[in-house]
Scaffold this active site. Structure first.
Site, PDB file in Angstrom:
ATOM      1  N   ARG A  24       0.812  -1.221   0.000  1.00  0.00           N
ATOM      2  CA  ARG A  24       0.000   0.000   0.000  1.00  0.00           C
ATOM      3  C   ARG A  24       0.849   1.276   0.000  1.00  0.00           C
ATOM      4  O   ARG A  24       0.467   2.277   0.596  1.00  0.00           O
ATOM      5  CB  ARG A  24      -0.944   0.044   1.206  1.00  0.00           C
ATOM      6  CG  ARG A  24      -2.111  -0.910   1.137  1.00  0.00           C
ATOM      7  CD  ARG A  24      -3.255  -0.311   0.341  1.00  0.00           C
ATOM      8  NE  ARG A  24      -4.399  -1.200   0.332  1.00  0.00           N
ATOM      9  CZ  ARG A  24      -5.488  -1.022   1.059  1.00  0.00           C
ATOM     10  NH1 ARG A  24      -5.589   0.016   1.851  1.00  0.00           N
ATOM     11  NH2 ARG A  24      -6.492  -1.871   0.983  1.00  0.00           N
ATOM     12  N   ARG A  28      -2.715   6.997   0.489  1.00  0.00           N
ATOM     13  CA  ARG A  28      -3.118   8.264   1.123  1.00  0.00           C
ATOM     14  C   ARG A  28      -2.087   8.927   2.018  1.00  0.00           C
ATOM     15  O   ARG A  28      -2.238  10.099   2.341  1.00  0.00           O
ATOM     16  CB  ARG A  28      -4.417   8.045   1.904  1.00  0.00           C
ATOM     17  CG  ARG A  28      -5.615   7.851   1.001  1.00  0.00           C
ATOM     18  CD  ARG A  28      -6.777   7.268   1.743  1.00  0.00           C
ATOM     19  NE  ARG A  28      -6.452   5.917   2.198  1.00  0.00           N
ATOM     20  CZ  ARG A  28      -7.332   5.057   2.691  1.00  0.00           C
ATOM     21  NH1 ARG A  28      -8.585   5.414   2.820  1.00  0.00           N
ATOM     22  NH2 ARG A  28      -6.967   3.850   3.061  1.00  0.00           N
ATOM     23  N   ARG A  37      -6.252  12.299  -5.934  1.00  0.00           N
ATOM     24  CA  ARG A  37      -7.503  11.705  -5.444  1.00  0.00           C
ATOM     25  C   ARG A  37      -8.600  12.750  -5.258  1.00  0.00           C
ATOM     26  O   ARG A  37      -9.787  12.421  -5.318  1.00  0.00           O
ATOM     27  CB  ARG A  37      -7.181  10.992  -4.124  1.00  0.00           C
ATOM     28  CG  ARG A  37      -8.304  10.323  -3.439  1.00  0.00           C
ATOM     29  CD  ARG A  37      -8.697   9.029  -4.137  1.00  0.00           C
ATOM     30  NE  ARG A  37      -9.647   8.328  -3.308  1.00  0.00           N
ATOM     31  CZ  ARG A  37     -10.915   8.702  -3.174  1.00  0.00           C
ATOM     32  NH1 ARG A  37     -11.371   9.727  -3.854  1.00  0.00           N
ATOM     33  NH2 ARG A  37     -11.716   8.038  -2.366  1.00  0.00           N
ATOM     34  N   ASP A  73      -6.572  -2.154  -7.514  1.00  0.00           N
ATOM     35  CA  ASP A  73      -7.088  -2.789  -6.303  1.00  0.00           C
ATOM     36  C   ASP A  73      -7.310  -4.257  -6.611  1.00  0.00           C
ATOM     37  O   ASP A  73      -7.510  -4.626  -7.772  1.00  0.00           O
ATOM     38  CB  ASP A  73      -8.402  -2.149  -5.857  1.00  0.00           C
ATOM     39  CG  ASP A  73      -8.714  -2.523  -4.416  1.00  0.00           C
ATOM     40  OD1 ASP A  73      -8.198  -1.859  -3.506  1.00  0.00           O
ATOM     41  OD2 ASP A  73      -9.453  -3.510  -4.198  1.00  0.00           O
ATOM     42  N   TYR A 150     -15.214 -11.323  -0.806  1.00  0.00           N
ATOM     43  CA  TYR A 150     -15.874 -10.085  -1.246  1.00  0.00           C
ATOM     44  C   TYR A 150     -17.086 -10.378  -2.117  1.00  0.00           C
ATOM     45  O   TYR A 150     -18.140  -9.751  -1.972  1.00  0.00           O
ATOM     46  CB  TYR A 150     -14.880  -9.189  -1.988  1.00  0.00           C
ATOM     47  CG  TYR A 150     -13.983  -8.432  -1.041  1.00  0.00           C
ATOM     48  CD1 TYR A 150     -14.425  -7.257  -0.425  1.00  0.00           C
ATOM     49  CD2 TYR A 150     -12.715  -8.889  -0.724  1.00  0.00           C
ATOM     50  CE1 TYR A 150     -13.611  -6.576   0.473  1.00  0.00           C
ATOM     51  CE2 TYR A 150     -11.900  -8.212   0.167  1.00  0.00           C
ATOM     52  CZ  TYR A 150     -12.361  -7.051   0.762  1.00  0.00           C
ATOM     53  OH  TYR A 150     -11.568  -6.380   1.652  1.00  0.00           O
TER      54      TYR A 150
HETATM   55  O1  CP3 Z   1       0.128  -1.529  -2.631  1.00  0.00           O
HETATM   56  C1  CP3 Z   1      -0.159  -0.574  -3.381  1.00  0.00           C
HETATM   57  O2  CP3 Z   1       0.201   0.594  -3.151  1.00  0.00           O
HETATM   58  C2  CP3 Z   1      -0.913  -0.874  -4.665  1.00  0.00           C
HETATM   59  C3  CP3 Z   1      -2.332  -0.636  -4.631  1.00  0.00           C
HETATM   60  C4  CP3 Z   1      -3.258  -1.464  -3.758  1.00  0.00           C
HETATM   61  C5  CP3 Z   1      -4.450  -0.924  -3.208  1.00  0.00           C
HETATM   62  N1  CP3 Z   1      -5.141  -1.917  -2.602  1.00  0.00           N
HETATM   63  C6  CP3 Z   1      -4.868   0.477  -3.341  1.00  0.00           C
HETATM   64  C7  CP3 Z   1      -5.977   0.984  -2.526  1.00  0.00           C
HETATM   65  C8  CP3 Z   1      -3.222  -2.812  -3.382  1.00  0.00           C
HETATM   66  C9  CP3 Z   1      -2.142  -3.857  -3.641  1.00  0.00           C
HETATM   67  C10 CP3 Z   1      -4.437  -3.088  -2.665  1.00  0.00           C
HETATM   68  C11 CP3 Z   1      -4.785  -4.424  -2.137  1.00  0.00           C
HETATM   69  C12 CP3 Z   1      -6.056  -4.616  -1.430  1.00  0.00           C
HETATM   70  N2  CP3 Z   1      -7.254  -3.995  -1.618  1.00  0.00           N
HETATM   71  C13 CP3 Z   1      -6.257  -5.633  -0.442  1.00  0.00           C
HETATM   72  C14 CP3 Z   1      -5.233  -6.634   0.004  1.00  0.00           C
HETATM   73  C15 CP3 Z   1      -4.193  -6.059   0.867  1.00  0.00           C
HETATM   74  C16 CP3 Z   1      -4.615  -5.710   2.248  1.00  0.00           C
HETATM   75  O3  CP3 Z   1      -4.696  -4.512   2.553  1.00  0.00           O
HETATM   76  O4  CP3 Z   1      -4.811  -6.628   3.033  1.00  0.00           O
HETATM   77  C17 CP3 Z   1      -7.592  -5.537  -0.008  1.00  0.00           C
HETATM   78  C18 CP3 Z   1      -8.257  -6.402   1.046  1.00  0.00           C
HETATM   79  C19 CP3 Z   1      -8.224  -4.515  -0.760  1.00  0.00           C
HETATM   80  C20 CP3 Z   1      -9.640  -4.088  -0.709  1.00  0.00           C
HETATM   81  C21 CP3 Z   1      -9.798  -2.662  -0.352  1.00  0.00           C
HETATM   82  N3  CP3 Z   1      -9.412  -1.610  -1.160  1.00  0.00           N
HETATM   83  C22 CP3 Z   1     -10.373  -2.114   0.818  1.00  0.00           C
HETATM   84  C23 CP3 Z   1     -10.918  -2.931   1.962  1.00  0.00           C
HETATM   85  C24 CP3 Z   1     -10.322  -0.722   0.688  1.00  0.00           C
HETATM   86  C25 CP3 Z   1     -10.920   0.302   1.633  1.00  0.00           C
HETATM   87  C26 CP3 Z   1     -10.161   0.432   2.877  1.00  0.00           C
HETATM   88  C27 CP3 Z   1      -9.198   1.559   2.786  1.00  0.00           C
HETATM   89  O5  CP3 Z   1      -8.002   1.355   3.078  1.00  0.00           O
HETATM   90  O6  CP3 Z   1      -9.657   2.660   2.447  1.00  0.00           O
HETATM   91  C28 CP3 Z   1      -9.672  -0.411  -0.525  1.00  0.00           C
HETATM   92  C29 CP3 Z   1      -9.361   0.918  -1.065  1.00  0.00           C
HETATM   93  C30 CP3 Z   1      -7.976   1.202  -1.516  1.00  0.00           C
HETATM   94  N4  CP3 Z   1      -7.179   0.364  -2.232  1.00  0.00           N
HETATM   95  C31 CP3 Z   1      -7.274   2.444  -1.316  1.00  0.00           C
HETATM   96  C32 CP3 Z   1      -6.026   2.295  -1.954  1.00  0.00           C
HETATM   97  C33 CP3 Z   1      -4.945   3.336  -2.073  1.00  0.00           C
HETATM   98  C34 CP3 Z   1      -7.831   3.669  -0.631  1.00  0.00           C
HETATM   99  C35 CP3 Z   1      -8.681   4.372  -1.640  1.00  0.00           C
HETATM  100  C36 CP3 Z   1      -8.838   5.850  -1.404  1.00  0.00           C
HETATM  101  O7  CP3 Z   1      -7.970   6.618  -1.839  1.00  0.00           O
HETATM  102  O8  CP3 Z   1      -9.881   6.222  -0.854  1.00  0.00           O
END
Ligand code: CP3
Length: 343
Positions: A24, A28, A37, A73, A150
């Protein structure tokens, strides 16, 4: 390409220094991410190759990590299969029409990523062009079980009631869903490799909520199916489970090159058990980055001592937290680059 630190470490070849990146990292905690964003919602960013490439490169410029992970994602690949996905502000991902029956499974199809997910191929090409050989580009997806949670729960699960009820009552129909998702994950990862991904990570985030027995039954076989189906000459496969320390024995049998540990797992013990066959990735508690510079360096040294010089990719034990100061992330990466030098 085989010269990149991270790729050599993944194959347990000697490295001058332990490579480091952060799950990640494109997100943010970076003000330049928040600026993009502000102008576009999250899914639009994922689907616009120019924006996705821009934010993918931000952590390379801002904190000097040893890998770029392309911005997307794990959930975007479910959409072209036939599952509508929404990301409401502040409420996380939602699938308004989840998969709960055999007939629901029938309405899902396995698609050619070049049709439904072409924006990913385009983003990967842009990333490779802009990285210009400095570091490797990582691809990723969710592992089939986590994606199925999911699809079935319709959102991030808490107790995973729906998918577990299905598993305990009618495992054979649930298996049909997992197989279909595994087929899609396989073609999608091969598509990422064809379009420039130099290593790939499978996130099985929610498999940590399964017992060891259930992980072996309902999650591991589909992860193995994916890994067996990859065209991965020289492309290492990284497998991550959040809270998955109790699955490591099984994870080590699935064909992955790298086992990614969360912070609850003892690195030295994992090294003793799996270090002869696998590279280990991890595993600093993401909250350690709230620490002072001295404390961050101390924690980095502790993990380096436990992991040794060969077959270790430094990372956090889970994703980067959005309120970590950028300077602390820089301090973390700098600490690995200074303390992780092997003479
Ligand atoms: O690693 C990276 O920087 C690459 C991008 C990436 C994102 N999500 C961007 C993202 C990767 C590899 C993921 C993986 C992901 N997404 C997982 C597995 C890893 C983990 O965290 O366990 C899961 C379960 C998700 C599903 C997901 N996406 C959720 C539950 C959420 C909301 C929660 C949150 O953190 O806001 C997201 C959104 C998300 N994915 C964001 C980002 C940067 C935030 C989006 C925003 O800017 O509002």
């Amino acid at each position: 390409m085989a010269d990149h630190l991270l790729i050599r470490a993944a194959f347990r070849q000697p490295v001058e220094r332990t490579p480091v990146w952060m799950m990640r990292q494109a997100g943010r905690f970076l003000p330049e991410y928040r600026a993009v964003r502000e102008k576009a919602d999250f899914l639009t960013m994922c689907k616009t190759p120019e924006l996705a490439a821009e934010v993918s490169l931000q952590p390379l410029e801002a904190v000097d990590v040893d890998a770029v992970i392309f911005f997307s994602d794990i959930l975007t690949m479910l959409e072209p299969m036939g599952l509508e996905l929404t990301f409401g502000e502040g409420e996380g991902p939602r699938f308004p029409d989840p998969i709960r029956t055999s007939a629901d499974i029938d309405r899902l199809s396995v698609v050619d990523p070049a049709d439904g997910l072409a924006f990913v191929g385009d983003a990967l090409h842009l990333c490779r062009e802009r990285i210009a050989g400095r570091v490797p580009l990582l691809g990723f997806t969710g592992a089939p079980y986590t994606l199925a949670t999911y699809a079935v729960e319709g959102c991030t699960g808490k107790n995973f009631n729906h998918i577990k009820r299905w598993y305990y009552r009618e495992p054979e129909t649930l298996r049909r869903l997992l197989e279909k998702i595994a087929d899609q994950v396989t073609v999608y990862l091969n598509y990422q490799i064809e379009n420039g991904a130099q290593a790939v990570q499978l996130f099985d985030t929610w498999a940590g909520a399964l017992s060891p027995e259930d992980y072996r039954e309902i999650a591991a076989p589909y992860t193995r199916q994916v890994i067996d189906g990859l065209h991965r000459d020289g492309v290492p496969v990284i497998l991550y489970i959040n809270g998955g320390g109790h699955h490591l024995d099984t994870m080590a049998t699935l064909g992955a090159d790298v086992l990614s540990l969360d912070w609850r797992t003892d690195m030295a013990e994992a090294k003793r058990k799996y270090g002869a066959t696998h590279c280990l990735q991890g595993n600093l508690d993401p909250c350690a980055l709230y620490g002072t510079e001295a404390r961050i360096r101390q924690e980095v040294q502790r993990v380096l001592d436990a992991a040794g010089k060969v077959g270790h990719i430094f990372n956090l034990g889970h994703g980067m937290l959005p309120d970590i100061p950028v300077e602390n992330a820089r301090c973390f990466v700098r600490a690995v680059k200074e303390l992780g030098v092997h003479g």
